[in-house]
Design an enzyme around this catalytic site. Structure first.
Site, short mmCIF file in Angstrom:
data_model
loop_
_atom_site.label_atom_id
_atom_site.label_comp_id
_atom_site.label_asym_id
_atom_site.label_seq_id
_atom_site.Cartn_x
_atom_site.Cartn_y
_atom_site.Cartn_z
N ASN A 191 0.89 -1.08 0.06
CA ASN A 191 -0.07 -0.08 -0.11
C ASN A 191 0.94 1.60 -0.46
OD1 ASN A 191 -2.68 0.81 -0.13
ND2 ASN A 191 -2.37 2.06 2.10
N ASP A 192 1.32 1.47 1.29
CA ASP A 192 2.08 3.07 1.55
C ASP A 192 3.81 3.07 0.51
OD1 ASP A 192 0.57 4.23 3.53
OD2 ASP A 192 1.42 3.09 5.00
N VAL A 193 3.34 2.29 -0.07
CA VAL A 193 5.80 1.75 -0.59
C VAL A 193 5.21 2.02 -2.10
CG1 VAL A 193 6.39 0.13 1.21
CG2 VAL A 193 5.32 -0.80 -0.80
#
Length: 471
Positions: A396-398
């Site tokens: 997700n964030d990466v």
């Protein structure tokens, strides 16, 4: 005899260093782990020979119980649960240091300062200081690790928990701990010292929980790394308590390596350690991006196969979703079939992907993915505009482009794997949820992105079947 003991400790420490060095490569990691284990066995045996502090019967009973627990853990704990297991190991290390410090205090109370000073050849103030330090670091590590275990295993909410006045309370607890530590170090009244010690134990256990409480989401790998470092420092402090050189050295190695890894991970997120520990990331960011009304485009496995069949370059970007689905073996098989079809396949690994440091590397190594195919962020990002297909599996964030172009995002400025620059992006996801971090991922609604909903292992296996059917 003492020289021989110290020589054995030097040999054990040397084995630790070589073992850690070999852990840096997948090809030598197993041998490095074995060498470090041999070093620890040597240290334990030499210590048992040197000091008659317990009967061998109890030591053997302890070894047998510990061995059984270790074997069961290695066989029964799933790879997806490794972050929780690492958190528990960190906690047990902290608890052991706390108990060593407590036992030494009771020993001093039984003997009195005079005989103890003669026996240990140590100044009382120094002994008090290291006992307090081992107790404090061990206590914080113990409850902090247990709370991290609860977050990672889903037994408590994985999000950051923040409430009004939290920082002030933490500061007050810290000041109380420091004040009690100063008093404990200078007082010679052992009865009073014991009461102070017990109060400090309670405060250190509370501080461990309060310290991890405001941390959550994508910051948990950093917390695990930091707790690992603290467990090493606690062990080193315990080594000073009982004057055991090899424990001091081993603790310093763990503490230093864990701290270095923590700094590397903070750098990978373009954030300071203080920001990770005190910003409450994930607690205040849950609604960011919710005003975007664009809908992600769904794609069937059959349509995805046609795109992959024509692709000449593919990059797989794994995250915790791959671990949950246990899809690493299916991914390895898909990569092999794509390569047989003429495509170049690589894996892009972000330093904070997963739930612990190196989580994705471990999973892919388990599936025998060649280590040379695991590319770091700085290597893979310049390649992304030329990549035909980027397959994001549960990350997700990466891969969130908000980190690069949305100043209002909590992760703005964080280096990411630039999946959005690939010609086509497949995102494998169970549903449209925000994931562990609580952030909306703007990658999912871009024009070149297609969502393939469902269990990642089932999806990859279906693609594998399509590729096999075409051969």
């Amino acid at each position: 005899m003492e020289a021989l003991i110290n020589l054995a400790y030097v040999a054990a420490a040397t084995l630790f260093v070589f073992g850690i060095k070999m852990l840096g490569s997948a090809n030598t990691a197993r041998r490095g782990n074995l060498i470090s284990g041999v070093g620890m066995l040597l240290a334990v045996v030499v210590t048992l020979v040197d000091r008659s502090i317990l009967s061998y019967t109890w030591i053997l009973v302890g070894l047998a119980i510990g061995g059984v627990v270790g074997i069961l853990a290695a066989r029964l704990v799933k790879m997806t649960s490794m972050p929780e297991l690492v958190a528990l190991f960190n906690g047990f290390g902290g608890l052991a240091s706390l108990l060593v410090a407590w036992a030494e205090l009771e020993k001093i109370r039984a003997m009195g300062w005079g005989p103890y000073e003669q026996l240990m050849q140590s100044h009382p103030m120094f002994s008090s200081f290291v006992i307090y330090a081992a107790m404090l670091i061990g206590g914080v590590t113990f409850t902090g690790s247990l709370f991290a275990y609860g977050k990672l295993s889903g037994k408590v909410s994985g999000r950051a928990m923040v409430f009004g006045g939290q920082k002030a309370i933490n500061i007050l607890i810290l000041l109380a701990i420091v004040g009690l530590g100063v008093f404990f170090t200078i007082t010679s009244d052992l009865a009073v010292a014991e009461k102070v010690f017990l109060v400090a134990v309670a405060l250190s256990l509370l501080f461990g929980v309060m310290g991890v409480m405001p941390i959550g989401g994508g910051d948990m790998p950093v917390v695990i790394s930091l707790l690992n470092s603290l467990s090493g420092l606690a062990a080193s402090a315990a080594g000073f308590v009982i004057y055991n050189n090899v424990l001091i050295v081993a603790g310093c190695l763990v503490g230093a390596s864990g701290l270095i890894l923590t700094v590397i991970m903070c750098k990978a997120m373009n954030r300071s350690l203080a920001n990770v520990l005190f910003s409450g990331f994930g607690a205040s960011s849950q609604s960011v991006g919710d005003d975007d009304d664009r809908e992600p485009k769904a794609l069937s496995v059959e349509d995805a196969y046609y795109v992959l069949e024509a692709a000449r370059s593919v990059v797989v970007i794994p995250g915790y979703g791959m671990a949950v689905a246990q899809a690493q073996h299916a991914v390895k098989e898909m990569a092999g079939l794509l390569e047989e079809n003429g495509a170049e396949v690589n894996f892009a690994i972000h330093p904070v992907a997963g739930r612990m440091p190196g989580h994705m590397n471990v999973l892919l190594a388990e599936a025998d993915v060649e280590y040379e195919k695991l590319l770091e962020m700085d290597t893979v990002n310049p390649m992304m505009p030329t990549v035909d297909v980027a397959i994001v599996i549960g990350a997700n964030d990466v891969v969130n482009p908000a980190a690069a172009d949305d100043p209002s995002s909590p992760i703005y400025g964080m280096p990411i794997i630039e999946a959005h620059k690939a010609k086509t992006v497949f995102v494998l996801k169970r549903g449209q949820g925000k994931g562990f971090s609580g952030l909306v991922n703007k990658l999912f609604v871009l024009e070149n992105t297609n969502m393939i909903y469902g269990d990642a292992k089932a999806t990859i296996s279906s693609i594998v079947n399509e590729l096999k059917g075409a051969q």
